[in-house]
Design an enzyme around this catalytic site. Structure first.
Site, PDB file in Angstrom:
ATOM      1  N   ASP A   1     -71.903  52.827  16.916  1.00  0.00           N
ATOM      2  CA  ASP A   1     -71.696  51.570  17.640  1.00  0.00           C
ATOM      3  C   ASP A   1     -71.336  50.420  16.702  1.00  0.00           C
ATOM      4  O   ASP A   1     -71.702  49.267  16.940  1.00  0.00           O
ATOM      5  CB  ASP A   1     -72.936  51.222  18.485  1.00  0.00           C
ATOM      6  CG  ASP A   1     -73.190  52.260  19.561  1.00  0.00           C
ATOM      7  OD1 ASP A   1     -72.219  52.773  20.132  1.00  0.00           O
ATOM      8  OD2 ASP A   1     -74.369  52.570  19.819  1.00  0.00           O
TER       9      ASP A   1
ATOM     10  N   SER B   1     -70.204  59.015  35.927  1.00  0.00           N
ATOM     11  CA  SER B   1     -69.892  57.910  36.839  1.00  0.00           C
ATOM     12  C   SER B   1     -68.764  57.031  36.290  1.00  0.00           C
ATOM     13  O   SER B   1     -67.940  56.528  37.060  1.00  0.00           O
ATOM     14  CB  SER B   1     -71.134  57.073  37.146  1.00  0.00           C
ATOM     15  OG  SER B   1     -71.664  56.502  35.962  1.00  0.00           O
TER      16      SER B   1
ATOM     17  N   ASN C   1     -65.209  53.054  22.886  1.00  0.00           N
ATOM     18  CA  ASN C   1     -66.490  53.442  23.465  1.00  0.00           C
ATOM     19  C   ASN C   1     -67.044  52.295  24.302  1.00  0.00           C
ATOM     20  O   ASN C   1     -66.830  51.123  23.990  1.00  0.00           O
ATOM     21  CB  ASN C   1     -67.482  53.772  22.335  1.00  0.00           C
ATOM     22  CG  ASN C   1     -68.820  54.247  22.860  1.00  0.00           C
ATOM     23  OD1 ASN C   1     -68.900  55.086  23.742  1.00  0.00           O
ATOM     24  ND2 ASN C   1     -69.902  53.706  22.300  1.00  0.00           N
TER      25      ASN C   1
ATOM     26  N   MET D   1     -72.537  61.346  24.590  1.00  0.00           N
ATOM     27  CA  MET D   1     -73.766  61.148  23.827  1.00  0.00           C
ATOM     28  C   MET D   1     -73.789  61.994  22.548  1.00  0.00           C
ATOM     29  O   MET D   1     -74.640  62.855  22.365  1.00  0.00           O
ATOM     30  CB  MET D   1     -74.984  61.446  24.707  1.00  0.00           C
ATOM     31  CG  MET D   1     -75.034  60.620  25.984  1.00  0.00           C
ATOM     32  SD  MET D   1     -74.948  58.845  25.703  1.00  0.00           S
ATOM     33  CE  MET D   1     -76.542  58.562  24.953  1.00  0.00           C
TER      34      MET D   1
END
Length: 186
Positions: free
Chosen positions: A141, A13, A103, A88
């Protein structure tokens, strides 16, 4: 025109949003790369005639060897920036030392790194959650935050909060891409 590569693992998406709002308008998506042969995002890339590279992560005996193949493939397209949009995979230094990438993460980093970030963000003690666009490093992250957008959780069900996060993340990702490509944020 600046060129980007988009990496994804699922329905795509965020890729679809980038294609609809930025591709051939502000930049060119030169490749869409996925680690899952059946990822839904493949259809979006094909709809826009974007080259699709499928590099099945399960076909490699180590993360480093998988990352080597991604780096080799991306370099052949020479993008100005690589965008992880629902990709992922935890990337090794083989990737992070060779590819300039950002990201999208669905929490206000450094809170809630890793998976199930929306669920963990909703359940925490803070009134605000949100999203972060950050540089990709070998720390999950953990790269420097480029931008964040907040979403209030007050009075919202989890589903309402999640919907709001998903709505703002696409716009924020595009904003982050623009910021990097056109405003020289390093």
């Amino acid at each position: 025109m600046k060129k980007i590569a988009v990496l994804f693992s699922g329905i795509g998406s965020n890729l679809a949003y980038i294609l609809e709002h930025l591709h051939k308008k502000e930049l060119e998506v030169v490749v869409a790369l996925t680690n899952r042969p059946n990822a839904g995002g493949i259809a979006f890339a094909k709809e826009y005639n974007i080259p699709v590279e499928i590099i099945d992560s399960k076909s490699f005996e180590s993360r480093e060897i998988f990352d080597e193949q991604i780096v080799k493939t991306l370099k052949s397209y020479n993008p100005d920036l690589t965008v992880l949009a629902g990709f992922m995979r935890i990337l090794t230094t083989v990737f992070t030392d060779n590819i300039r990438a950002i990201n999208l993460h669905p929490s206000l980093l450094p809170r809630h790194k890793g998976i199930q970030a929306i669920e963990r963000s909703y359940a925490d003690k803070f009134d605000m959650g949100g999203i972060s666009v950050h540089w990709v490093t070998s720390e999950l992250d953990g790269g420097e935050v480029i931008l964040q957008r907040e979403v209030s959780k007050v009075g919202k069900s989890f589903e309402e909060y999640e919907d709001e996060v998903k709505k703002i993340e696409k716009k924020a990702l595009c904003e982050g891409i623009r910021k990097i490509l056109y405003y020289s944020v390093q």
